[in-house]
Structures are given as structure tokens and as C-alpha cells.
Design a protein around this motif. Structure first.
Motif, PDB file in Angstrom:
ATOM      1  N   ARG A  26       1.135  -1.119   0.081  1.00 26.78           N
ATOM      2  CA  ARG A  26      -0.019   0.266   0.203  1.00 26.78           C
ATOM      3  C   ARG A  26       0.769   1.139   0.263  1.00 26.78           C
ATOM      4  NH1 ARG A  26      -5.014   0.037   3.168  1.00 26.78           N
ATOM      5  NH2 ARG A  26      -6.204  -1.984   2.506  1.00 26.78           N
ATOM      6  N   LEU A  27       0.086   2.195  -0.498  1.00 26.09           N
ATOM      7  CA  LEU A  27       1.050   3.445  -0.312  1.00 26.09           C
ATOM      8  C   LEU A  27       0.502   4.868  -0.288  1.00 26.09           C
ATOM      9  CD1 LEU A  27       2.382   3.736  -3.431  1.00 26.09           C
ATOM     10  CD2 LEU A  27       3.711   3.198  -1.634  1.00 26.09           C
ATOM     11  N   ALA A  28       1.488   6.125   0.360  1.00 27.43           N
ATOM     12  CA  ALA A  28      -0.584   7.115   0.478  1.00 27.43           C
ATOM     13  C   ALA A  28      -0.897   7.532  -0.254  1.00 27.43           C
ATOM     14  CB  ALA A  28       1.125   7.771   1.656  1.00 27.43           C
ATOM     15  N   PRO A  29      -1.936   8.591  -0.335  1.00 27.60           N
ATOM     16  CA  PRO A  29      -1.975   8.952  -2.174  1.00 27.60           C
ATOM     17  C   PRO A  29      -1.552   9.660  -2.176  1.00 27.60           C
ATOM     18  CG  PRO A  29      -3.955   9.464   0.235  1.00 27.60           C
ATOM     19  CD  PRO A  29      -2.904   8.677   0.169  1.00 27.60           C
ATOM     20  N   ALA A  32       1.543   7.180  -3.850  1.00 25.61           N
ATOM     21  CA  ALA A  32       0.055   6.979  -5.440  1.00 25.61           C
ATOM     22  C   ALA A  32       0.897   8.007  -6.722  1.00 25.61           C
ATOM     23  CB  ALA A  32      -0.619   6.139  -5.339  1.00 25.61           C
ATOM     24  N   ARG A  33       0.055   9.531  -6.302  1.00 28.97           N
ATOM     25  CA  ARG A  33       0.420  10.532  -7.451  1.00 28.97           C
ATOM     26  C   ARG A  33       1.667  10.023  -8.041  1.00 28.97           C
ATOM     27  NH1 ARG A  33      -3.366  12.458  -3.554  1.00 28.97           N
ATOM     28  NH2 ARG A  33      -5.293  12.414  -4.154  1.00 28.97           N
ATOM     29  N   LYS A  50      -4.532   4.152  -9.385  1.00 34.87           N
ATOM     30  CA  LYS A  50      -5.513   5.329  -9.527  1.00 34.87           C
ATOM     31  C   LYS A  50      -6.545   5.316  -9.460  1.00 34.87           C
ATOM     32  CE  LYS A  50      -4.862   6.581 -14.470  1.00 34.87           C
ATOM     33  NZ  LYS A  50      -5.105   6.281 -15.826  1.00 34.87           N
ATOM     34  N   GLU A  51      -7.298   3.570  -9.096  1.00 31.46           N
ATOM     35  CA  GLU A  51      -8.046   2.617  -8.271  1.00 31.46           C
ATOM     36  C   GLU A  51      -7.981   3.330  -7.242  1.00 31.46           C
ATOM     37  OE1 GLU A  51     -12.496   1.625  -7.613  1.00 31.46           O
ATOM     38  OE2 GLU A  51     -11.302   2.099  -9.907  1.00 31.46           O
ATOM     39  N   THR A  52      -6.501   2.949  -6.165  1.00 33.04           N
ATOM     40  CA  THR A  52      -6.141   3.431  -4.794  1.00 33.04           C
ATOM     41  C   THR A  52      -6.185   4.657  -5.045  1.00 33.04           C
ATOM     42  OG1 THR A  52      -4.723   1.687  -5.060  1.00 33.04           O
ATOM     43  CG2 THR A  52      -4.302   3.480  -3.616  1.00 33.04           C
ATOM     44  N   ILE A  53      -6.005   5.267  -5.355  1.00 35.93           N
ATOM     45  CA  ILE A  53      -6.286   7.785  -5.275  1.00 35.93           C
ATOM     46  C   ILE A  53      -7.745   7.519  -5.188  1.00 35.93           C
ATOM     47  CG2 ILE A  53      -6.123   9.586  -6.076  1.00 35.93           C
ATOM     48  CD1 ILE A  53      -3.182   8.255  -7.278  1.00 35.93           C
ATOM     49  N   ARG A  54      -8.572   6.902  -6.188  1.00 34.77           N
ATOM     50  CA  ARG A  54     -10.096   6.647  -6.105  1.00 34.77           C
ATOM     51  C   ARG A  54     -10.079   5.876  -4.949  1.00 34.77           C
ATOM     52  NH1 ARG A  54     -10.472   6.178 -11.816  1.00 34.77           N
ATOM     53  NH2 ARG A  54      -9.832   4.317 -11.047  1.00 34.77           N
TER      54      ARG A  54
END
Length: 86
Positions: A26-29, A32-33, A50-54
Motif C-alpha cells: 500500500r502507498l499513501a495517496p 501513488a500520485r 488510480k483505483e487506490t487513489i479513488r
């Protein structure tokens, strides 16, 4: 001398990618960006990022506040009612 910060940034992004690709990674938003913006991120990982950020974004309905609804604001009438015990 200018190469050192760029190299450090590349190493950091590679570390993010490594952590992301681990099972259950996992990553922080913001991380991920950063991976999405980096050209070294594999295409097959981009959709999952992208799905993780959403999934981590909070959508809150925005409602305009009345002038006396500032956070922490207590109106003068409410103060008087409190003092009078009503």
C-alpha cells in the motif's frame, strides 16, 4: 551537483514502486500520485494506482454556510440564553 537531488528522487520513486509491488503493498495517496506522474511506472500498475487513489479520496457534499455558522462561532443570542439558563 544538480544530479544528486534528481537521482535521490528517482531512488525514492523506485522504492515506492517496490513497496507497491509487494504482496499487500500500500502507498499513501501522495506517493501513488507521484508514481502515476513518474514515467518509470509500468503501464500495468497505473490502473491499480488510480483505483487506490479513488478509493482513498473522501467525497463530502459541499454546503454553503450562513455567515454565523463559522466553525466555533457562538452567536450573541445563544450566549445570552446560556447565561440565563434557558
Amino acid at each position: 551537483m544538480a544530479q544528486a537531488p534528481e537521482r535521490q528522487k528517482q531512488e525514492q520513486l523506485q522504492e515506492y514502486l517496490h513497496c507497491w509491488q509487494l504482496p499487500g503493498g500500500r502507498l499513501a495517496p501522495d506517493q501513488a500520485r507521484a508514481l502515476l506522474a513518474w514515467d518509470g511506472t509500468p503501464d500495468e500498475e497505473r490502473e491499480a494506482l488510480k483505483e487506490t487513489i479513488r478509493a482513498t479520496e473522501q467525497q463530502v457534499e459541499a454546503k454553503p454556510l450562513a455567515p454565523n455558522q463559522r466553525r466555533g462561532h457562538v452567536g450573541w443570542l445563544d450566549r445570552i440564553k446560556y447565561l440565563l439558563g434557558r
